[in-house]
Motif scaffolding. Structure first.
Motif, PDB file in Angstrom:
ATOM      1  N   LEU A  31       0.116  -3.408   0.527  1.00  0.00           N
ATOM      2  CA  LEU A  31       1.086  -3.598  -0.665  1.00  0.00           C
ATOM      3  C   LEU A  31       0.757  -4.814  -1.666  1.00  0.00           C
ATOM      4  O   LEU A  31       1.029  -4.854  -2.706  1.00  0.00           O
ATOM      5  CB  LEU A  31       2.367  -4.135   0.060  1.00  0.00           C
ATOM      6  N   PHE A  32      -0.100  -5.891  -0.918  1.00  0.00           N
ATOM      7  CA  PHE A  32      -0.230  -7.151  -1.541  1.00  0.00           C
ATOM      8  C   PHE A  32      -1.567  -7.083  -2.524  1.00  0.00           C
ATOM      9  O   PHE A  32      -2.053  -7.820  -2.981  1.00  0.00           O
ATOM     10  CB  PHE A  32      -0.354  -8.257  -0.800  1.00  0.00           C
ATOM     11  N   TYR A  33      -2.226  -5.549  -2.038  1.00  0.00           N
ATOM     12  CA  TYR A  33      -3.701  -5.349  -3.196  1.00  0.00           C
ATOM     13  C   TYR A  33      -3.469  -4.468  -3.990  1.00  0.00           C
ATOM     14  O   TYR A  33      -2.771  -3.515  -4.060  1.00  0.00           O
ATOM     15  CB  TYR A  33      -4.662  -5.133  -1.924  1.00  0.00           C
ATOM     16  N   ARG A  34      -4.187  -4.835  -5.298  1.00  0.00           N
ATOM     17  CA  ARG A  34      -4.257  -4.172  -6.550  1.00  0.00           C
ATOM     18  C   ARG A  34      -4.797  -2.851  -5.950  1.00  0.00           C
ATOM     19  O   ARG A  34      -5.888  -2.836  -5.339  1.00  0.00           O
ATOM     20  CB  ARG A  34      -4.673  -4.702  -7.444  1.00  0.00           C
ATOM     21  N   GLU A  35      -4.362  -1.532  -6.632  1.00  0.00           N
ATOM     22  CA  GLU A  35      -5.061  -0.341  -6.286  1.00  0.00           C
ATOM     23  C   GLU A  35      -6.496  -0.302  -6.859  1.00  0.00           C
ATOM     24  O   GLU A  35      -7.377   0.121  -6.448  1.00  0.00           O
ATOM     25  CB  GLU A  35      -4.269   0.868  -6.838  1.00  0.00           C
ATOM     26  N   SER A  36      -6.364  -0.958  -8.117  1.00  0.00           N
ATOM     27  CA  SER A  36      -7.760  -0.696  -9.090  1.00  0.00           C
ATOM     28  C   SER A  36      -7.821  -2.066  -9.890  1.00  0.00           C
ATOM     29  O   SER A  36      -6.805  -2.456 -10.294  1.00  0.00           O
ATOM     30  CB  SER A  36      -7.966   0.580  -9.784  1.00  0.00           C
ATOM     31  N   VAL A  37      -8.945  -2.626  -9.779  1.00  0.00           N
ATOM     32  CA  VAL A  37      -9.285  -3.795 -10.589  1.00  0.00           C
ATOM     33  C   VAL A  37     -10.380  -3.317 -11.325  1.00  0.00           C
ATOM     34  O   VAL A  37     -11.310  -2.702 -11.035  1.00  0.00           O
ATOM     35  CB  VAL A  37      -9.789  -5.005  -9.639  1.00  0.00           C
ATOM     36  N   PRO A  38     -10.209  -3.964 -12.661  1.00  0.00           N
ATOM     37  CA  PRO A  38     -11.490  -3.355 -13.476  1.00  0.00           C
ATOM     38  C   PRO A  38     -12.780  -4.048 -13.064  1.00  0.00           C
ATOM     39  O   PRO A  38     -12.805  -5.112 -12.704  1.00  0.00           O
ATOM     40  CB  PRO A  38     -10.811  -3.966 -15.101  1.00  0.00           C
ATOM     41  N   SER A  39     -13.858  -3.216 -13.485  1.00  0.00           N
ATOM     42  CA  SER A  39     -15.144  -3.867 -13.289  1.00  0.00           C
ATOM     43  C   SER A  39     -15.106  -5.118 -14.276  1.00  0.00           C
ATOM     44  O   SER A  39     -14.412  -5.054 -15.304  1.00  0.00           O
ATOM     45  CB  SER A  39     -16.191  -2.882 -13.579  1.00  0.00           C
ATOM     46  N   TRP A  71      -0.550 -10.554  -6.845  1.00  0.00           N
ATOM     47  CA  TRP A  71       0.464 -11.741  -6.483  1.00  0.00           C
ATOM     48  C   TRP A  71       1.811 -11.140  -7.154  1.00  0.00           C
ATOM     49  O   TRP A  71       2.710 -11.565  -6.190  1.00  0.00           O
ATOM     50  CB  TRP A  71      -0.044 -12.851  -7.620  1.00  0.00           C
ATOM     51  N   PRO A  72       2.238 -10.328  -8.148  1.00  0.00           N
ATOM     52  CA  PRO A  72       3.468  -9.886  -8.163  1.00  0.00           C
ATOM     53  C   PRO A  72       4.049  -9.151  -7.054  1.00  0.00           C
ATOM     54  O   PRO A  72       5.176  -9.262  -6.741  1.00  0.00           O
ATOM     55  CB  PRO A  72       3.144  -9.155  -9.360  1.00  0.00           C
ATOM     56  N   GLY A  73       3.249  -8.433  -6.549  1.00  0.00           N
ATOM     57  CA  GLY A  73       3.775  -7.692  -5.270  1.00  0.00           C
ATOM     58  C   GLY A  73       3.815  -8.678  -4.253  1.00  0.00           C
ATOM     59  O   GLY A  73       5.085  -8.254  -3.320  1.00  0.00           O
ATOM     60  N   ALA A  98       7.274 -10.217  -4.967  1.00  0.00           N
ATOM     61  CA  ALA A  98       8.439  -9.224  -4.384  1.00  0.00           C
ATOM     62  C   ALA A  98       8.729  -9.036  -3.370  1.00  0.00           C
ATOM     63  O   ALA A  98       9.633  -8.749  -2.707  1.00  0.00           O
ATOM     64  CB  ALA A  98       8.169  -8.045  -5.279  1.00  0.00           C
ATOM     65  N   TRP A  99       7.625  -8.875  -2.352  1.00  0.00           N
ATOM     66  CA  TRP A  99       7.801  -8.748  -0.943  1.00  0.00           C
ATOM     67  C   TRP A  99       8.354  -9.765  -0.240  1.00  0.00           C
ATOM     68  O   TRP A  99       9.202  -9.493   0.452  1.00  0.00           O
ATOM     69  CB  TRP A  99       6.371  -8.286  -0.149  1.00  0.00           C
ATOM     70  N   SER A 100       7.959 -10.991  -0.533  1.00  0.00           N
ATOM     71  CA  SER A 100       8.249 -12.192   0.201  1.00  0.00           C
ATOM     72  C   SER A 100       9.714 -12.635  -0.233  1.00  0.00           C
ATOM     73  O   SER A 100      10.397 -13.235   0.609  1.00  0.00           O
ATOM     74  CB  SER A 100       7.321 -13.613  -0.135  1.00  0.00           C
ATOM     75  N   THR A 101      10.197 -12.097  -1.353  1.00  0.00           N
ATOM     76  CA  THR A 101      11.486 -12.360  -1.642  1.00  0.00           C
ATOM     77  C   THR A 101      12.640 -11.490  -0.811  1.00  0.00           C
ATOM     78  O   THR A 101      13.709 -11.746  -0.896  1.00  0.00           O
ATOM     79  CB  THR A 101      11.820 -12.460  -3.286  1.00  0.00           C
ATOM     80  N   LYS A 102      11.922 -10.083  -1.018  1.00  0.00           N
ATOM     81  CA  LYS A 102      12.707  -9.138  -0.114  1.00  0.00           C
ATOM     82  C   LYS A 102      12.850  -9.399   1.246  1.00  0.00           C
ATOM     83  O   LYS A 102      14.020  -9.160   1.789  1.00  0.00           O
ATOM     84  CB  LYS A 102      12.153  -7.920  -0.603  1.00  0.00           C
ATOM     85  N   TYR A 103      11.560  -9.726   1.916  1.00  0.00           N
ATOM     86  CA  TYR A 103      11.751  -9.928   3.396  1.00  0.00           C
ATOM     87  C   TYR A 103      11.514 -11.215   3.655  1.00  0.00           C
ATOM     88  O   TYR A 103      10.428 -11.444   3.804  1.00  0.00           O
ATOM     89  CB  TYR A 103      10.660  -9.089   3.891  1.00  0.00           C
TER      90      TYR A 103
END
Length: 142
Positions: free
Chosen positions: A6-14, A33-35, A38-43
């Motif tokens: 959840l905390f890792y981007r699916e794709s990062v540009p080259s 970081w935004p993910g 979001a997760w840390s404020t939810k859980y």
């Protein structure tokens, strides 16, 4: 995405041409970081807001006593250094008292703040005078 990614981007540009590349796997593992926020404020750990209230007299006395006990054993290194310098300068000094004082001064001077204060506390000249007045172990110890 799965929770572990959840905390890792699916794709990062080259990276731009000429910049070092760390490969597709490293780029795909960049932190999201935004993910994460979001997760840390939810859980969270379930703690509740603090509920401050006036301390009871019994609790206040206990805390005061505990702090006196804890801070009562802390030595002021500059005060101890001054005592050692006074023992070194004393008329009734012995070789044993000088050696003890020198060992304490040696330990205290490991702290740069204390070692800077040796001259301010009028300790440098008495230490230098020891080399002329005493021989043997005192001279070697300096």
């Amino acid at each position: 995405s799965s929770p572990q990614f959840l905390f890792y981007r699916e794709s990062v540009p080259s990276p731009p041409a000429g910049e070092p590349s760390f490969g597709a796997s490293a780029r795909s593992m960049a932190l999201n970081w935004p993910g994460l926020l979001a997760w840390s404020t939810k859980y969270h750990d379930g703690t509740a807001p603090s509920q401050f209230k006036q301390m009871t007299e019994e609790d206040r006395k206990f805390l005061e006593h505990a702090m006196e006990q804890a801070f009562g054993h802390i030595e002021d290194p500059n005060k101890v250094l001054l005592e050692c310098i006074e023992k070194i300068k004393a008329e009734d000094r012995t070789e044993e008292s000088i050696m003890t004082s020198l060992e304490v001064v040696d330990r205290l001077c490991d702290d740069p703040d204390v070692s800077r204060n040796v001259e301010k506390l009028d300790g440098l000249q008495p230490l230098l005078d020891l080399t002329r007045s005493f021989g043997g172990a005192v001279r070697v110890r300096r």
